[in-house]
Design a protein around this motif. Structure first.
Motif, short mmCIF file in Angstrom:
data_model
loop_
_atom_site.label_atom_id
_atom_site.label_comp_id
_atom_site.label_asym_id
_atom_site.label_seq_id
_atom_site.Cartn_x
_atom_site.Cartn_y
_atom_site.Cartn_z
N GLY A 1 0.82 -1.21 0.00
CA GLY A 1 0.00 0.00 0.00
C GLY A 1 0.85 1.26 0.00
O GLY A 1 0.93 1.99 -0.99
N ILE A 2 1.55 1.47 1.12
CA ILE A 2 2.29 2.73 1.27
C ILE A 2 3.59 2.70 0.47
O ILE A 2 3.95 3.70 -0.19
CB ILE A 2 2.59 3.02 2.75
CG1 ILE A 2 1.29 2.93 3.57
CG2 ILE A 2 3.19 4.41 2.90
CD1 ILE A 2 1.50 3.05 5.06
N ALA A 3 4.32 1.57 0.49
CA ALA A 3 5.59 1.50 -0.26
C ALA A 3 5.37 1.70 -1.76
O ALA A 3 6.08 2.51 -2.38
CB ALA A 3 6.30 0.18 0.04
N PRO A 4 4.39 1.01 -2.38
CA PRO A 4 4.13 1.28 -3.80
C PRO A 4 3.73 2.72 -4.05
O PRO A 4 4.00 3.27 -5.12
CB PRO A 4 3.00 0.31 -4.14
CG PRO A 4 3.11 -0.77 -3.14
CD PRO A 4 3.62 -0.13 -1.90
N PHE A 5 3.07 3.33 -3.08
CA PHE A 5 2.69 4.73 -3.22
C PHE A 5 3.94 5.58 -3.40
O PHE A 5 4.04 6.38 -4.33
CB PHE A 5 1.89 5.17 -1.99
CG PHE A 5 1.64 6.64 -1.89
CD1 PHE A 5 2.25 7.40 -0.90
CD2 PHE A 5 0.79 7.26 -2.78
CE1 PHE A 5 2.02 8.76 -0.82
CE2 PHE A 5 0.55 8.63 -2.69
CZ PHE A 5 1.17 9.38 -1.71
N PHE A 6 4.92 5.40 -2.52
CA PHE A 6 6.15 6.18 -2.64
C PHE A 6 6.97 5.74 -3.85
O PHE A 6 7.61 6.57 -4.52
CB PHE A 6 6.98 6.08 -1.36
CG PHE A 6 6.44 6.92 -0.25
CD1 PHE A 6 5.68 6.36 0.78
CD2 PHE A 6 6.64 8.29 -0.24
CE1 PHE A 6 5.15 7.14 1.79
CE2 PHE A 6 6.13 9.09 0.78
CZ PHE A 6 5.37 8.52 1.79
N MET A 7 6.93 4.45 -4.15
CA MET A 7 7.65 3.98 -5.34
C MET A 7 7.03 4.60 -6.58
O MET A 7 7.75 5.00 -7.52
CB MET A 7 7.57 2.45 -5.41
CG MET A 7 8.32 1.85 -6.59
SD MET A 7 10.07 2.26 -6.62
CE MET A 7 10.71 1.13 -5.37
#
Lengths: 317, 531
Positions: free
Chosen positions: B125-131
């Motif tokens: 969720g959050i990691a792909p968002f920043f990625m």
């Protein structure tokens, strides 16, 4: 060690099956005392209209054509579910539909007949020694009072106090605080406070006193039910159902002030639970009459005390 | 001329309410299905591992199967409209020992998936968002954040924060909980709408162009990635029915959430209609949504490309994308738009989030039901005097979830555990109990709301649970044969059987303990004879 076992069930709402179970519960649970909470009148009349040699009716969202043994079975199912089946001709049904007074008269007759039958069942199974302590609920019409007040099997404890065995006493108050449905036995919080004060004056000392009060204390944890809006429509949200407390502030103040040993409450079917308010153990067994099971609580008083974790047991029989 | 059915005349009695609106009912159950987890897992594992499997058709198969399961659960919850789910149904319908064991396993399974969701909040969720922000802006700080969030300890810590937050909102009461739920539902729906917008308005040419900055060694990364994957062993087919059927287990898992309202059955008015529309409606709509997203992704991203990027990622090939090819990441690259990326990813985070309070509440309701029956510590049923919520049960659910979150994130053993088979077997046994219920509990069946109703000549509870059992049998078989989705790994089975045996042991220990205190727990389940 002196033990007193009290079995309490409430809000049967006319269910003949649940009442029969209640009467059988004394032997089944080896209870010393049976206490029946209010709301014993059913919620509706199911007409069966003559149709040739059979009858037609409506149940669980479906129209039905009935005759013979199927008719008897259906009426039994309706009675067990807490409703009142009544056979009518087409003209009688039309009159019932259009004339409110006729409908009310039929309703009163059916309610009385059911209760008289219950009184007879209780007497034959339990005898005449005042076995069931009873207090009416807000859904119970006032005309039912006379049926119970002088009955040999039932002890009427509405706005009164009675002796039990082992030095205990039981006091009761029926009816409820205001609801959205304008039911027969509703009182404002002010009137409830006054009635409770009168009851307290009768009781005197609340040591070893059990109170059977239909409405649970406000915000006690055993008075929460699903919320509805101003149009009596159920509310729902993503993944959850919102709930709110609907108990009585007058009852809450009464319990906090007088601290009886045990409080037995009903009214809120979803409010099943046992909590302590100060030193008072407050129990609401809830109600599952609609599914044909009797929700009850078996409370064991040991050495004049109740441990809410150990001594309150809920059953769905 | 057919005459009208007569009306029932209602007395002036309390509790007679109008049903909630259809939309409210639908949102209620839809909030328990995680569209985000369904899309993430199906698109991450489906294309590369089920050559020729069509995600759209597989989603419809899954929805069809789950509708069968949902129908069985619907009739159960109408027959026994009480909170507590599987535990209540089986303890009353069959035996308290079996009911407790199945309820215990069921609650453990969903607490385990709660932990998985808690970890996914960070990693998917959050990691792909920043990625995705890094891929769209080139700012390396976003890449560093994404890589940090993917670390097991950080993922577990983030998951812990979310679980604790959900636990607190459950404790402090319904109003605050509802506010959060509604807000997250809005974000989730907005994210899904943004995702569909991207899939409709951008295509492979956009994706191909947007890929180039991230794959500097490739002149035509879109085609080269596909070619590289095929030369490394990827098989692509046009359409394969068997692979499509196998693939359907992935969208099936999140669809189970549509039936989770059985845990709070005692709190729903007009159970027949409310649970009917809620359970079946939410499953149907979610299945259609999964299918639509699947087919749109084939149009805009391409089936072969999705298979290639996920295949290369699994094998850690040098030609793989610099980020795990979660669907949210692919949509971010597809659009190349930071704002849309943020909304889409926020939507995925919200959908993953939904599972967490739903699972916590599920486990808490099971504990409550067991506490009422005195087969769990009475403290589980204790209601907080200030908040009027079962704080002990909620706290236990939270603590168990947190422990499982850290175990799942930080140990290989727990990462390999698959509980979905256990959950489906528990539900299968529940369905079998439902099939025979009219004969094992004739009085209770006859007096229930659907008592006397028949379908195909049999009691409706029998017919619908037979349908449910058939669907679950197929799912269990598919899971058993699929080592990626579940399989029959010995670690998992030892853990599952051990959990079941632990449940039985706990039941008997509790019964013995209560008996010594003068409490006969078996009476909680026994029907009082009336003759």
């Amino acid at each position: 060690m002196a033990e007193t076992r009290i079995y309490f069930a409430t809000d049967l709402h006319g269910s003949e099956l649940c009442f029969r179970k209640f009467v059988a519960s004394k032997a089944f649970y080896k209870a010393d005392v049976l206490v029946l909470g209010g709301d014993i009148c059913g919620k509706g009349i199911v007409p069966l209209i003559q149709n040739g040699s059979g009858y037609r009716s409506f149940w669980a969202g479906k129209p039905l054509e009935l005759s013979g043994s199927g008719l008897d079975e259906f009426e039994k199912r309706v009675r067990y579910a807490g409703f009142y089946p009544v056979r009518r001709t087409e003209d009688e049904y039309n009159l019932m539909s259009s004339d409110e007074q006729v409908r009310n008269d039929i309703e009163q007759r059916l309610v009385k007949e059911r209760l008289l039958e219950w009184l007879s069942i209780a007497e034959s199974k339990l005898g005449c020694d005042g076995s069931i302590y009873f207090c009416p609920g807000n859904d119970d019409d006032l005309f039912i009072d006379e049926l119970f007040q002088d009955h040999r099997t039932f002890v009427w404890i509405n706005s009164s106090v009675c002796e039990l065995s082992n030095g205990f006493r039981i006091a009761g108050l029926g009816g409820s605080n205001p609801t959205p449905w304008d039911t027969p036995r509703e009182f404002s919080e002010e009137i409830l406070r006054s009635k409770l004060q009168t009851l307290a004056d009768q009781v005197g000392s609340f040591e070893k006193v059990i109170c059977s009060i239909h409405t649970p204390p406000f915000s006690s944890g055993i008075d929460e039910c699903p919320e509805i809006d101003e149009n009596l429509k159920a509310k729902m949200g993503p993944g959850m159902v919102p709930k709110k407390p609907v108990g009585s502030t007058a009852v809450a103040a009464f319990i906090q002030e007088h601290q009886p040993l045990l409080g037995l409450f009903g009214h809120v079917h979803e409010g099943r639970g046992a909590v302590t308010l100060g030193n008072t153990v407050c129990v609401n067994p809830g109600s599952t009459y609609a599914e044909g099971t009797l929700s009850g609580a078996l409370v064991t008083i040991r050495r004049d005390r109740i441990n809410v974790q150990r001594d309150v047991q809920f059953h769905c029989g | 001329m057919k005459k009208e059915a007569p009306s029932i005349f209602l007395r002036q009695a309390s509790g007679l309410v109008k049903s909630a609106g259809t939309l409210d009912v639908f949102i209620f159950n839809f909030g328990l299905i995680s569209i985000g987890i369904g899309v993430l897992y199906t698109h991450l594992y489906g294309p590369a591992n089920y050559p020729g499997g069509d995600i759209g058709v597989a989603s419809l198969f899954a929805a069809f199967a789950m509708l069968g399961v949902g129908a069985g659960m619907w009739v159960w919850t109408v027959t026994i409209p009480r909170s507590g789910g599987i535990y209540v149904f089986v303890s009353r319908g069959a035996s308290p020992t079996l009911g407790f064991a199945l309820g215990f396993v069921d609650a453990c399974c969903w607490l385990f998936y709660n932990a998985v969701a808690a970890v996914l909040i960070s990693t998917a969720g959050i990691a792909p968002f920043f990625m995705s922000l890094y891929l769209n802006t080139g700012n390396e700080k976003f890449l560093a954040i994404a890589e940090t969030l993917n670390k097991p300890v950080v993922a577990a810590a983030c998951g812990t924060v979310v679980i604790v937050f959900c636990g607190i909102t459950l404790v402090v009461g319904m109003r605050r909980f509802f506010f959060v739920q509604k807000l997250m539902f809005f974000v989730a729906c907005l994210g899904t709408a943004a995702m569909i917008y991207c899939l409709l308005n951008y295509d492979r040419a956009d994706l191909a162009a947007n890929l180039k900055p991230f794959m500097p060694g490739m002149t035509e990364p879109y085609d080269q990635i596909i070619a590289e994957a095929k030369s490394a062993g990827l098989t692509t087919e046009r359409f394969d029915l068997w692979q499509t059927v196998r693939l359907s287990v992935w969208p099936f898992l999140p669809l189970i959430g549509g039936a989770f309202s059985i845990a709070i059955g005692g709190e729903i008015r007009d159970v027949r209609r409310g649970q009917g529309y809620g359970i079946l409606g939410s499953i149907a709509i979610a299945g259609i949504l999964f299918a639509a997203i699947g087919w749109l992704s084939y149009y805009s991203i391409g089936a072969d490309f999705q298979a290639a990027v996920t295949f290369l990622n699994q094998s850690e090939n040098a030609a793989r994308l610099p980020a795990t090819p979660y669907f949210s990441t692919l949509v971010a690259v597809l659009s190349g738009n930071v704002v849309l990326t943020a909304i889409v990813c926020a939507g995925f985070i919200a959908w993953i989030y939904f599972w967490i309070p739903g699972m916590l509440a599920y486990a808490e309701r099971v504990m409550l039901a067991m506490a009422f029956d005195r087969v769990a510590p009475s403290a589980f049923g204790r209601v907080n005097e200030r908040f009027h919520t079962p704080t002990v049960a909620i706290s236990v659910s939270v603590v168990l979830s947190i422990v499982l979150t850290w175990l799942y994130a930080c140990t290989e053993f727990f990462k390999t555990l698959i509980f979905i088979e256990a959950a489906t077997i528990v539900w299968l046994i529940t369905a079998i109990v439902g099939i025979v219920y009219p004969w094992t509990r004739p009085t209770l069946w006859q007096t229930s709301e659907l008592g006397g109703r028949k379908l195909l000549g049999l009691p409706i509870i029998t017919t619908l649970n037979a349908l449910s059992a058939a669907a679950l049998t197929v799912v269990v078989a598919l899971l058993w044969m699929d080592p990626l989705a579940a399989g029959h790994d010995s670690n998992s089975w030892i853990t599952i059987i051990g959990t079941f045996m632990l449940g039985i042991t706990l039941f008997y220990c509790m019964r013995l303990y209560r008996r010594r205190k003068g409490v006969e727990v078996s009476q909680a389940y026994q029907e009082i004879p009336i003759e």
